[in-house]
Design a protein around this motif. Structure first.
Motif, PDB file in Angstrom:
ATOM      1  N   HIS A 158     -13.257   3.071  -1.281  1.00 13.47           N
ATOM      2  CA  HIS A 158     -11.782   3.054  -1.211  1.00 13.47           C
ATOM      3  C   HIS A 158     -11.209   2.407  -2.481  1.00 13.47           C
ATOM      4  O   HIS A 158     -10.511   1.392  -2.423  1.00 13.47           O
ATOM      5  N   MET A 179      -0.322   3.160 -10.182  1.00 15.81           N
ATOM      6  CA  MET A 179      -1.209   3.615  -9.115  1.00 15.81           C
ATOM      7  C   MET A 179      -1.284   5.149  -9.098  1.00 15.81           C
ATOM      8  O   MET A 179      -2.360   5.728  -8.925  1.00 15.81           O
ATOM      9  N   TRP A 203       0.851  -1.186   0.000  1.00 16.45           N
ATOM     10  CA  TRP A 203       0.000   0.000   0.000  1.00 16.45           C
ATOM     11  C   TRP A 203       0.888   1.238   0.000  1.00 16.45           C
ATOM     12  O   TRP A 203       1.993   1.229   0.545  1.00 16.45           O
ATOM     13  N   ALA A 204       0.363   2.298  -0.581  1.00 19.46           N
ATOM     14  CA  ALA A 204       1.095   3.568  -0.579  1.00 19.46           C
ATOM     15  C   ALA A 204       1.084   4.180   0.818  1.00 19.46           C
ATOM     16  O   ALA A 204       2.085   4.706   1.294  1.00 19.46           O
ATOM     17  N   GLY A 205      -0.088   4.108   1.458  1.00 20.37           N
ATOM     18  CA  GLY A 205      -0.223   4.692   2.793  1.00 20.37           C
ATOM     19  C   GLY A 205       0.172   3.674   3.844  1.00 20.37           C
ATOM     20  O   GLY A 205      -0.290   2.534   3.828  1.00 20.37           O
ATOM     21  N   THR A 223      -3.001  -0.488  -5.929  1.00 16.75           N
ATOM     22  CA  THR A 223      -1.674  -0.891  -6.375  1.00 16.75           C
ATOM     23  C   THR A 223      -1.874  -1.894  -7.505  1.00 16.75           C
ATOM     24  O   THR A 223      -2.738  -2.762  -7.422  1.00 16.75           O
ATOM     25  N   ARG A 258      -7.175   9.651   3.385  1.00 16.35           N
ATOM     26  CA  ARG A 258      -7.614   8.825   4.507  1.00 16.35           C
ATOM     27  C   ARG A 258      -8.808   9.490   5.183  1.00 16.35           C
ATOM     28  O   ARG A 258      -8.849  10.723   5.313  1.00 16.35           O
TER      29      ARG A 258
HETATM   30  C1  GLV Z   1      -4.427   3.005  -0.516  1.00 16.72           C
HETATM   31  O1  GLV Z   1      -5.149   3.696   0.129  1.00 16.72           O
HETATM   32  C2  GLV Z   1      -3.020   2.873  -0.290  1.00 16.72           C
HETATM   33  O2  GLV Z   1      -2.518   3.444   0.677  1.00 16.72           O
HETATM   34  O3  GLV Z   1      -2.346   2.187  -1.072  1.00 16.72           O
END
Ligand code: GLV
Length: 303
Positions: free
Chosen positions: A266, A98, A72-74, A271, A218
Protein backbone atom coordinates in the motif's frame (compact mmCIF):
# COMPACT_ATOMS: atom_id res chain seq x y z
CA UNK A 1 -6.02 35.77 14.46
CA UNK A 2 -7.83 33.64 17.09
CA UNK A 3 -6.26 30.32 18.00
CA UNK A 4 -7.69 27.41 16.04
CA UNK A 5 -8.10 24.13 17.90
CA UNK A 6 -7.68 21.09 15.68
CA UNK A 7 -7.62 17.40 16.40
CA UNK A 8 -4.89 15.48 14.58
CA UNK A 9 -5.30 11.76 14.74
CA UNK A 10 -4.64 8.63 12.74
CA UNK A 11 -2.67 5.43 12.45
CA UNK A 12 0.52 7.27 11.58
CA UNK A 13 3.79 5.44 11.10
CA UNK A 14 6.77 6.32 13.24
CA UNK A 15 7.88 9.85 12.39
CA UNK A 16 4.84 10.52 10.21
CA UNK A 17 2.94 12.44 12.88
CA UNK A 18 5.96 14.65 13.56
CA UNK A 19 6.20 15.36 9.83
CA UNK A 20 2.52 16.37 9.75
CA UNK A 21 2.86 18.54 12.84
CA UNK A 22 5.81 20.37 11.30
CA UNK A 23 4.07 20.94 7.95
CA UNK A 24 0.79 21.96 9.62
CA UNK A 25 2.55 24.39 11.96
CA UNK A 26 4.07 26.06 8.90
CA UNK A 27 0.72 26.15 7.08
CA UNK A 28 -1.27 27.43 10.10
CA UNK A 29 0.90 29.01 12.80
CA UNK A 30 -2.24 30.10 14.73
CA UNK A 31 -3.49 26.51 15.20
CA UNK A 32 -3.15 24.34 18.28
CA UNK A 33 -2.96 20.63 17.61
CA UNK A 34 -4.65 18.26 19.99
CA UNK A 35 -4.33 14.50 20.12
CA UNK A 36 -7.32 12.29 21.00
CA UNK A 37 -6.66 12.38 24.74
CA UNK A 38 -6.33 16.18 24.74
CA UNK A 39 -9.48 16.53 22.62
CA UNK A 40 -11.44 14.33 25.05
CA UNK A 41 -10.28 16.55 27.92
CA UNK A 42 -11.81 19.62 26.25
CA UNK A 43 -14.23 18.35 23.58
CA UNK A 44 -16.04 21.64 22.92
CA UNK A 45 -12.76 23.36 21.95
CA UNK A 46 -12.19 21.20 18.86
CA UNK A 47 -13.14 23.05 15.68
CA UNK A 48 -11.71 20.75 13.01
CA UNK A 49 -10.31 17.24 12.79
CA UNK A 50 -7.51 16.15 10.47
CA UNK A 51 -7.64 12.39 10.33
CA UNK A 52 -5.87 9.45 8.76
CA UNK A 53 -7.93 6.32 9.46
CA UNK A 54 -8.85 7.37 13.01
CA UNK A 55 -10.10 4.74 15.48
CA UNK A 56 -13.89 4.24 15.02
CA UNK A 57 -15.94 6.53 17.23
CA UNK A 58 -13.14 9.02 17.81
CA UNK A 59 -15.00 11.89 16.12
CA UNK A 60 -18.10 11.56 18.29
CA UNK A 61 -19.04 14.06 21.00
CA UNK A 62 -17.17 17.10 19.64
CA UNK A 63 -19.94 19.74 19.58
CA UNK A 64 -17.83 22.51 17.99
CA UNK A 65 -16.55 20.38 15.09
CA UNK A 66 -16.97 22.17 11.74
CA UNK A 67 -14.94 19.94 9.40
CA UNK A 68 -13.53 16.44 9.19
CA UNK A 69 -10.61 16.66 6.77
CA UNK A 70 -9.30 13.28 5.70
CA UNK A 71 -5.56 13.11 5.12
CA UNK A 72 -6.24 10.11 2.91
CA UNK A 73 -7.67 10.36 -0.58
CA UNK A 74 -9.91 7.35 -0.06
CA UNK A 75 -12.57 7.87 2.60
CA UNK A 76 -14.22 4.42 2.51
CA UNK A 77 -12.95 3.45 5.98
CA UNK A 78 -13.89 6.81 7.47
CA UNK A 79 -17.44 6.65 6.06
CA UNK A 80 -17.83 3.11 7.42
CA UNK A 81 -17.39 4.41 11.00
CA UNK A 82 -20.86 4.19 12.61
CA UNK A 83 -19.73 6.92 15.02
CA UNK A 84 -19.02 9.47 12.27
CA UNK A 85 -21.11 12.58 13.09
CA UNK A 86 -23.71 12.90 10.34
CA UNK A 87 -23.96 16.70 10.55
CA UNK A 88 -20.26 17.55 10.04
CA UNK A 89 -18.93 17.87 6.48
CA UNK A 90 -16.18 15.47 5.44
CA UNK A 91 -13.53 16.37 2.85
CA UNK A 92 -11.19 13.92 1.15
CA UNK A 93 -7.55 14.77 0.49
CA UNK A 94 -6.62 16.01 -2.95
CA UNK A 95 -2.88 16.53 -3.01
CA UNK A 96 -1.16 17.32 -6.30
CA UNK A 97 2.06 15.59 -5.14
CA UNK A 98 0.05 12.48 -4.33
CA UNK A 99 -1.62 12.54 -7.76
CA UNK A 100 1.84 12.78 -9.35
CA UNK A 101 3.15 9.87 -7.25
CA UNK A 102 0.16 7.75 -8.27
CA UNK A 103 0.77 8.55 -11.93
CA UNK A 104 4.40 7.42 -11.48
CA UNK A 105 3.28 4.10 -10.02
CA UNK A 106 0.75 3.57 -12.82
CA UNK A 107 3.52 4.33 -15.34
CA UNK A 108 6.01 1.96 -13.67
CA UNK A 109 3.49 -0.90 -13.61
CA UNK A 110 2.34 -0.36 -17.20
CA UNK A 111 5.88 0.06 -18.53
CA UNK A 112 6.99 -3.08 -16.71
CA UNK A 113 4.07 -5.04 -18.18
CA UNK A 114 4.69 -3.60 -21.67
CA UNK A 115 8.34 -4.61 -21.71
CA UNK A 116 8.03 -7.76 -19.60
CA UNK A 117 10.37 -6.43 -16.89
CA UNK A 118 8.56 -8.45 -14.19
CA UNK A 119 9.34 -11.59 -16.21
CA UNK A 120 13.00 -10.57 -16.54
CA UNK A 121 13.19 -10.05 -12.75
CA UNK A 122 11.70 -13.52 -12.15
CA UNK A 123 14.08 -15.01 -14.70
CA UNK A 124 17.06 -13.48 -12.87
CA UNK A 125 15.93 -15.10 -9.61
CA UNK A 126 15.66 -18.41 -11.51
CA UNK A 127 19.09 -17.97 -13.15
CA UNK A 128 17.55 -17.83 -16.62
CA UNK A 129 19.11 -15.84 -19.51
CA UNK A 130 16.10 -15.55 -21.81
CA UNK A 131 14.69 -12.71 -23.93
CA UNK A 132 11.19 -11.99 -25.16
CA UNK A 133 9.65 -9.68 -27.78
CA UNK A 134 9.93 -5.92 -27.22
CA UNK A 135 6.54 -4.20 -27.44
CA UNK A 136 6.09 -0.53 -28.27
CA UNK A 137 4.10 1.78 -25.96
CA UNK A 138 1.74 2.66 -28.80
CA UNK A 139 0.89 -1.03 -29.23
CA UNK A 140 -0.50 -1.23 -25.70
CA UNK A 141 -4.13 -0.39 -24.93
CA UNK A 142 -4.48 0.79 -21.33
CA UNK A 143 -7.81 1.23 -19.59
CA UNK A 144 -7.90 3.44 -16.49
CA UNK A 145 -10.86 2.76 -14.18
CA UNK A 146 -11.78 5.98 -12.39
CA UNK A 147 -11.55 9.41 -13.91
CA UNK A 148 -11.16 11.48 -10.76
CA UNK A 149 -8.05 13.21 -9.46
CA UNK A 150 -5.82 10.14 -9.57
CA UNK A 151 -7.38 8.35 -12.53
CA UNK A 152 -7.28 11.55 -14.57
CA UNK A 153 -3.65 12.33 -13.68
CA UNK A 154 -2.54 8.74 -14.35
CA UNK A 155 -4.40 8.58 -17.67
CA UNK A 156 -2.76 11.82 -18.84
CA UNK A 157 0.72 10.56 -17.87
CA UNK A 158 0.13 7.23 -19.64
CA UNK A 159 -1.07 9.03 -22.77
CA UNK A 160 2.06 11.25 -22.72
CA UNK A 161 4.16 8.08 -22.58
CA UNK A 162 2.54 6.95 -25.86
CA UNK A 163 0.02 4.33 -24.69
CA UNK A 164 -3.46 4.06 -26.21
CA UNK A 165 -5.42 5.18 -23.17
CA UNK A 166 -9.11 4.76 -22.50
CA UNK A 167 -10.93 5.77 -19.35
CA UNK A 168 -14.01 4.46 -17.59
CA UNK A 169 -16.09 5.84 -14.80
CA UNK A 170 -19.27 4.46 -13.26
CA UNK A 171 -21.68 6.63 -15.26
CA UNK A 172 -23.62 3.91 -17.01
CA UNK A 173 -21.02 3.32 -19.75
CA UNK A 174 -20.81 -0.48 -20.23
CA UNK A 175 -17.46 -1.78 -19.03
CA UNK A 176 -17.24 -5.12 -20.86
CA UNK A 177 -16.59 -3.68 -24.37
CA UNK A 178 -13.76 -1.52 -22.99
CA UNK A 179 -12.23 -4.48 -21.16
CA UNK A 180 -12.32 -6.47 -24.40
CA UNK A 181 -9.97 -3.94 -26.01
CA UNK A 182 -7.54 -3.46 -23.10
CA UNK A 183 -4.13 -5.04 -22.67
CA UNK A 184 -3.65 -3.46 -19.24
CA UNK A 185 -6.29 -2.25 -16.77
CA UNK A 186 -5.31 0.21 -14.02
CA UNK A 187 -7.83 0.48 -11.19
CA UNK A 188 -8.13 3.89 -9.53
CA UNK A 189 -11.82 3.81 -8.59
CA UNK A 190 -13.15 4.92 -5.22
CA UNK A 191 -14.45 2.05 -3.09
CA UNK A 192 -18.22 2.35 -2.85
CA UNK A 193 -21.14 -0.07 -2.53
CA UNK A 194 -21.28 -0.09 -6.36
CA UNK A 195 -17.59 -0.75 -7.02
CA UNK A 196 -16.97 -3.34 -4.26
CA UNK A 197 -16.23 -6.70 -5.92
CA UNK A 198 -16.36 -5.19 -9.42
CA UNK A 199 -13.19 -7.03 -10.44
CA UNK A 200 -14.53 -10.57 -10.51
CA UNK A 201 -14.60 -13.61 -12.78
CA UNK A 202 -16.82 -11.85 -15.34
CA UNK A 203 -14.45 -8.88 -15.40
CA UNK A 204 -11.40 -11.06 -16.08
CA UNK A 205 -13.30 -13.13 -18.68
CA UNK A 206 -14.04 -9.94 -20.64
CA UNK A 207 -10.31 -9.12 -21.06
CA UNK A 208 -8.15 -10.34 -23.94
CA UNK A 209 -6.25 -13.45 -22.87
CA UNK A 210 -3.00 -12.64 -21.06
CA UNK A 211 -3.92 -9.06 -20.09
CA UNK A 212 -2.37 -7.28 -17.10
CA UNK A 213 -4.27 -5.93 -14.10
CA UNK A 214 -2.96 -3.16 -11.83
CA UNK A 215 -4.83 -2.43 -8.59
CA UNK A 216 -3.84 0.88 -7.00
CA UNK A 217 -7.22 1.59 -5.40
CA UNK A 218 -8.67 -0.76 -2.77
CA UNK A 219 -8.37 -4.49 -2.17
CA UNK A 220 -12.13 -4.87 -1.80
CA UNK A 221 -12.63 -3.98 -5.47
CA UNK A 222 -11.29 -7.44 -6.28
CA UNK A 223 -12.60 -10.93 -5.68
CA UNK A 224 -9.26 -12.55 -4.79
CA UNK A 225 -10.35 -16.11 -5.61
CA UNK A 226 -11.42 -14.97 -9.09
CA UNK A 227 -8.11 -13.17 -9.63
CA UNK A 228 -6.15 -16.28 -8.64
CA UNK A 229 -8.31 -18.43 -10.92
CA UNK A 230 -7.78 -16.01 -13.84
CA UNK A 231 -4.00 -16.16 -13.29
CA UNK A 232 -4.07 -19.96 -13.06
CA UNK A 233 -5.99 -20.31 -16.32
CA UNK A 234 -3.74 -17.85 -18.17
CA UNK A 235 -6.69 -15.51 -18.82
CA UNK A 236 -4.80 -12.93 -16.75
CA UNK A 237 -1.08 -12.67 -17.45
CA UNK A 238 0.13 -10.66 -14.47
CA UNK A 239 -1.28 -8.65 -11.58
CA UNK A 240 0.34 -5.69 -9.84
CA UNK A 241 -1.33 -5.23 -6.46
CA UNK A 242 -0.79 -2.36 -4.03
CA UNK A 243 -3.91 -2.91 -1.93
CA UNK A 244 -5.53 -5.90 -0.27
CA UNK A 245 -8.66 -6.96 1.61
CA UNK A 246 -6.61 -7.24 4.80
CA UNK A 247 -3.53 -5.05 5.27
CA UNK A 248 -0.81 -5.97 5.95
CA UNK A 249 -1.50 -8.96 3.70
CA UNK A 250 -1.54 -11.98 6.05
CA UNK A 251 1.47 -14.29 5.96
CA UNK A 252 0.80 -17.33 3.82
CA UNK A 253 -1.64 -15.56 1.48
CA UNK A 254 -1.11 -16.95 -2.05
CA UNK A 255 -0.25 -13.48 -3.42
CA UNK A 256 3.02 -13.35 -1.42
CA UNK A 257 4.76 -16.07 -3.41
CA UNK A 258 2.77 -15.99 -6.65
CA UNK A 259 5.09 -15.76 -9.67
CA UNK A 260 2.54 -13.67 -11.62
CA UNK A 261 1.83 -11.21 -8.82
CA UNK A 262 3.95 -8.15 -8.08
CA UNK A 263 3.09 -6.59 -4.74
CA UNK A 264 3.56 -3.22 -3.07
CA UNK A 265 2.74 -2.63 0.63
CA UNK A 266 0.00 0.00 0.00
CA UNK A 267 2.70 2.40 -1.10
CA UNK A 268 1.59 3.49 -4.59
CA UNK A 269 1.10 7.08 -3.44
CA UNK A 270 1.30 8.65 0.00
CA UNK A 271 -0.17 11.98 0.94
CA UNK A 272 2.75 14.41 1.03
CA UNK A 273 2.48 16.70 4.08
CA UNK A 274 4.70 19.28 2.34
CA UNK A 275 1.87 20.09 -0.08
CA UNK A 276 -1.15 18.52 1.63
CA UNK A 277 -0.87 20.52 4.88
CA UNK A 278 -1.73 23.74 3.04
CA UNK A 279 -4.60 22.00 1.21
CA UNK A 280 -6.03 20.77 4.52
CA UNK A 281 -5.65 24.10 6.32
CA UNK A 282 -7.25 26.08 3.48
CA UNK A 283 -10.26 23.83 3.92
CA UNK A 284 -10.28 24.25 7.68
CA UNK A 285 -10.23 28.05 7.28
CA UNK A 286 -13.08 27.81 4.74
CA UNK A 287 -15.17 25.67 7.09
CA UNK A 288 -14.64 28.08 10.01
CA UNK A 289 -15.55 31.04 7.79
CA UNK A 290 -18.66 29.28 6.47
CA UNK A 291 -17.24 29.25 2.94
CA UNK A 292 -17.56 26.30 0.53
CA UNK A 293 -15.38 23.29 1.34
CA UNK A 294 -13.23 21.80 -1.39
CA UNK A 295 -13.47 18.09 -2.24
CA UNK A 296 -16.44 17.60 0.03
CA UNK A 297 -17.54 14.00 0.32
CA UNK A 298 -21.07 13.04 -0.59
CA UNK A 299 -21.82 10.29 1.96
CA UNK A 300 -24.64 8.96 -0.23
CA UNK A 301 -22.28 8.58 -3.18
CA UNK A 302 -19.50 7.23 -0.99
CA UNK A 303 -16.63 9.52 -2.02
C1 GLV B 1 -4.51 5.85 0.12
O1 GLV B 1 -4.85 4.75 -0.19
C2 GLV B 1 -5.40 6.96 0.30
O2 GLV B 1 -6.61 6.76 0.20
O3 GLV B 1 -4.93 8.08 0.55
Amino acid sequence: MATLHCLLCGDFDLGEEAQWRQALAAAAPQARWLNLVEARADPSAVQAALVANPPPGSLQGLPGLRLIQSLWAGVDKLLADPGLPADVPVARMVDPAMNAAMAETALWATLSLQRGFFTYAANQRAGLWRTHAQRRAQDLRVLVLGQGQMGGTAAAALARQGYQVQGWRRDGTPLAPLLATSDVVVNLLPLTAETRGLVDARFFAALPRGAGFVNLARGAHVVDADLLAALASGQLGHAVLDVFHTEPLPAGHPFWQHPQVTMLPHAAAFTDPRSAAAVAMANVQAAIAGAPIAHRVDPGRGY
